[in-house]
Design a protein around this motif. Sequence first.
Motif, PDB file in Angstrom:
ATOM      1  N   ALA A 124      22.725  -6.147  -8.878  1.00 19.65           N
ATOM      2  CA  ALA A 124      23.545  -5.018  -9.283  1.00 19.65           C
ATOM      3  C   ALA A 124      23.689  -4.964 -10.796  1.00 19.65           C
ATOM      4  N   THR A 125      23.791  -6.143 -11.417  1.00 19.60           N
ATOM      5  CA  THR A 125      23.938  -6.175 -12.867  1.00 19.60           C
ATOM      6  C   THR A 125      22.705  -5.604 -13.545  1.00 19.60           C
ATOM      7  N   VAL A 126      21.535  -5.990 -13.046  1.00 17.54           N
ATOM      8  CA  VAL A 126      20.292  -5.461 -13.606  1.00 17.54           C
ATOM      9  C   VAL A 126      20.242  -3.944 -13.460  1.00 17.54           C
ATOM     10  N   ALA A 127      20.663  -3.464 -12.274  1.00 18.85           N
ATOM     11  CA  ALA A 127      20.613  -2.025 -12.021  1.00 18.85           C
ATOM     12  C   ALA A 127      21.530  -1.281 -12.972  1.00 18.85           C
ATOM     13  N   GLU A 128      22.694  -1.895 -13.263  1.00 21.28           N
ATOM     14  CA  GLU A 128      23.626  -1.227 -14.149  1.00 21.28           C
ATOM     15  C   GLU A 128      23.070  -1.123 -15.562  1.00 21.28           C
ATOM     16  N   GLU A 129      22.318  -2.158 -15.981  1.00 19.95           N
ATOM     17  CA  GLU A 129      21.804  -2.168 -17.338  1.00 19.95           C
ATOM     18  C   GLU A 129      20.736  -1.098 -17.550  1.00 19.95           C
ATOM     19  N   ALA A 130      19.880  -0.892 -16.548  1.00 16.40           N
ATOM     20  CA  ALA A 130      18.794   0.079 -16.713  1.00 16.40           C
ATOM     21  C   ALA A 130      18.426   0.644 -15.350  1.00 16.40           C
ATOM     22  N   THR A 131      19.040   1.762 -14.991  1.00 18.15           N
ATOM     23  CA  THR A 131      18.745   2.391 -13.718  1.00 18.15           C
ATOM     24  C   THR A 131      17.472   3.212 -13.857  1.00 18.15           C
ATOM     25  N   PRO A 132      16.433   2.910 -13.080  1.00 16.46           N
ATOM     26  CA  PRO A 132      15.165   3.622 -13.244  1.00 16.46           C
ATOM     27  C   PRO A 132      15.213   5.026 -12.656  1.00 16.46           C
ATOM     28  N   VAL A 133      14.390   5.905 -13.186  1.00 21.49           N
ATOM     29  CA  VAL A 133      14.154   7.214 -12.581  1.00 21.49           C
ATOM     30  C   VAL A 133      12.828   7.124 -11.842  1.00 21.49           C
ATOM     31  N   SER A 134      12.856   7.410 -10.546  1.00 22.42           N
ATOM     32  CA  SER A 134      11.691   7.202  -9.690  1.00 22.42           C
ATOM     33  C   SER A 134      11.295   8.500  -9.000  1.00 22.42           C
ATOM     34  N   ILE A 135      10.066   8.511  -8.520  1.00 22.44           N
ATOM     35  CA  ILE A 135       9.567   9.635  -7.722  1.00 22.44           C
ATOM     36  C   ILE A 135       9.645   9.261  -6.251  1.00 22.44           C
ATOM     37  N   LEU A 136      10.403  10.031  -5.493  1.00 25.18           N
ATOM     38  CA  LEU A 136      10.463   9.860  -4.044  1.00 25.18           C
ATOM     39  C   LEU A 136       9.299  10.633  -3.437  1.00 25.18           C
ATOM     40  N   ARG A 137       8.552   9.980  -2.547  1.00 19.70           N
ATOM     41  CA  ARG A 137       7.343  10.589  -1.985  1.00 19.70           C
ATOM     42  C   ARG A 137       7.491  10.832  -0.487  1.00 19.70           C
ATOM     43  N   MET A 138       6.626  11.725   0.015  1.00 19.79           N
ATOM     44  CA  MET A 138       6.621  12.004   1.458  1.00 19.79           C
ATOM     45  C   MET A 138       6.404  10.693   2.197  1.00 19.79           C
ATOM     46  N   PRO A 139       7.360  10.280   3.047  1.00 19.07           N
ATOM     47  CA  PRO A 139       7.233   8.987   3.722  1.00 19.07           C
ATOM     48  C   PRO A 139       6.221   9.036   4.864  1.00 19.07           C
ATOM     49  N   LYS A 140       5.749   7.878   5.244  1.00 22.09           N
ATOM     50  CA  LYS A 140       4.846   7.755   6.392  1.00 22.09           C
ATOM     51  C   LYS A 140       5.697   7.280   7.570  1.00 22.09           C
ATOM     52  N   LEU A 141       5.921   8.168   8.542  1.00 23.17           N
ATOM     53  CA  LEU A 141       6.833   7.892   9.641  1.00 23.17           C
ATOM     54  C   LEU A 141       6.117   7.445  10.903  1.00 23.17           C
ATOM     55  N   GLY A 142       4.898   7.016  10.768  1.00 29.58           N
ATOM     56  CA  GLY A 142       4.120   6.540  11.896  1.00 29.58           C
ATOM     57  C   GLY A 142       2.702   6.283  11.462  1.00 29.58           C
ATOM     58  N   GLU A 143       2.004   5.449  12.222  1.00 32.26           N
ATOM     59  CA  GLU A 143       0.659   5.054  11.805  1.00 32.26           C
ATOM     60  C   GLU A 143      -0.302   6.226  11.722  1.00 32.26           C
ATOM     61  N   THR A 144      -0.110   7.228  12.566  1.00 35.59           N
ATOM     62  CA  THR A 144      -1.058   8.355  12.602  1.00 35.59           C
ATOM     63  C   THR A 144      -0.617   9.527  11.733  1.00 35.59           C
ATOM     64  N   MET A 145       0.527   9.403  11.070  1.00 24.99           N
ATOM     65  CA  MET A 145       1.031  10.521  10.272  1.00 24.99           C
ATOM     66  C   MET A 145       0.246  10.653   8.975  1.00 24.99           C
ATOM     67  N   ASP A 146      -0.290  11.844   8.718  1.00 28.76           N
ATOM     68  CA  ASP A 146      -1.001  12.139   7.476  1.00 28.76           C
ATOM     69  C   ASP A 146      -0.235  13.124   6.601  1.00 28.76           C
ATOM     70  N   GLU A 147       0.625  13.923   7.200  1.00 31.68           N
ATOM     71  CA  GLU A 147       1.370  14.922   6.457  1.00 31.68           C
ATOM     72  C   GLU A 147       2.660  15.235   7.198  1.00 31.68           C
TER      73      GLU A 147
END
Length: 514
Positions: free
Chosen positions: A95-118
């Motif tokens: 938590a201390t590390v997170a407070e010092e520098a909270t990153p900005v990230s890209i959230l991506r389309m998740p893979k919700l199953g082995e056969t999921m492509d889109e």
Amino acid sequence: MNSLTLTMPRLGETMDEGVIVGWMVAPGEAFKRGQPILELETDKTVVEFPALGDGMLEETFASPGDRIEVGKPIARAKVFSEADWADENAAPAEATVAEEATPVSILRMPKLGETMDEGVISSWLVLEGAAYGRGDAILEVETDKTVAEVPALYEGRLLRILAQPGEKLPVGAPIAEVEGRVEEVAGKAAVETAQAPASAPAGPRPAASSDRPRATPVARRLARQNGIALDQITGTGRRGRIERADVERLSGVGAPAAGDLHWLQTPAGRVAYTVAGTGGRVHLLVHGFAGDSSAWAQLSAAIARAGHTAVALDLPGHGATEVEGRDLVALADAVTRLAETLPAGATLVGHSLGAASAVAAASRLGSRIARLVLLTPAGCGPRIGADFVHGMAQADSSGEVAHLLRLLGPKGGALSDAALRQMAGEMARGRLKDLATQLATPDGRQRIDILRPLAQLNLRVSAVFGTDDRIVAATDALNLPLNVAAHFLPAGHMPQWDAPRELADFILNGGQHG
């Protein structure tokens, strides 16, 4: 690898317990971080819970259908890092590390199953600028197999939405900018489309391309088990999604179990009722002839989701109520006594014979009732569908019940075989025979008149008629006194089945629509 006991996670501040819908990883199988390992149902949603680290499932302690308190053991697993699974509040160094520098990230389309492509973005459950906790559902994604609410693996804040509802995107495509950590998603389109959504100008949201009915995993499973086609069901969830209660209403499995019923002791005996929701305005729902409180399942759920309370009783002679209902007086007495236990200012909603009972009760209750809503009310015209009334009172087979229910409208024939057998068994008890003779003659003349008492009521009254009603004619609305506002829906005798969303909007928004 270390052995770790997995416990029921808390997927929201108000969650106290969850139901195991199903394990998505079997004992002895390995899993990767972010891979869904089980499906959980809370009082608010159904969600696939992801692994917080790599490992292997050793043993499960809970089976599908088990209701487990938050924090109670549900499985044992071998994991590479126990720290991955530790409660975020118990990791001060991280938590201390997170407070010092909270990153900005890209959230991506998740893979919700082995056969999921889109997947298709169904909706965002967190607004831009809003914070979320680990395990909170942040968006809803539709694949070719299911609709799932995607939980956050880390706490964070949604900074900017890059993919709008209705957009179909490949796994790994950017869908949002967030403040905080995210799980990396492998997808061939991740690099190719990284810049496109961020730079694309805002425009009209495209419609989802799939014609497949939207439904939660539990709803799909219940529909499959009960032989009900999803396209026969009107969904009352977000954007018309079919939910568990929608399927239960048609399958009969949603009838309240004894432990779910509340009881009101009256001089004549016990009256059964159910409660959905805990706040806001109170709505007392009164079903019609041959029905019970489960007829209100969809409307009750909609009222509760809107932050209000729905109370639905089993009228005398119906459902679990022990009091016999041989005439309108007995029915009105039960409605009155239950209404007197509720906060003043409730909305009273009555359907068909229940509408007549509600009018009689409203005459006694006076200012305790703020508003009266009548749905396809009996007693407003000279005739009523005697085939249904006397047919149901005499029915003793599921085949008879099935044919009679089709008179109610397009959804009347969608009940499962189990539900039809249950209803036929209830009708065979003969509890409704006396009441049927009080309601209508064998040739269809009505024996109830609610027009006189309606004209004397000093409260706001609305009446809703179905334009395709085969039991109560929509033209009966022409007979209403001037103090009653008439409204029409493209529905049969059961607008709460045929047009649940429109009806819920009408009731919750005060009947402002013409």
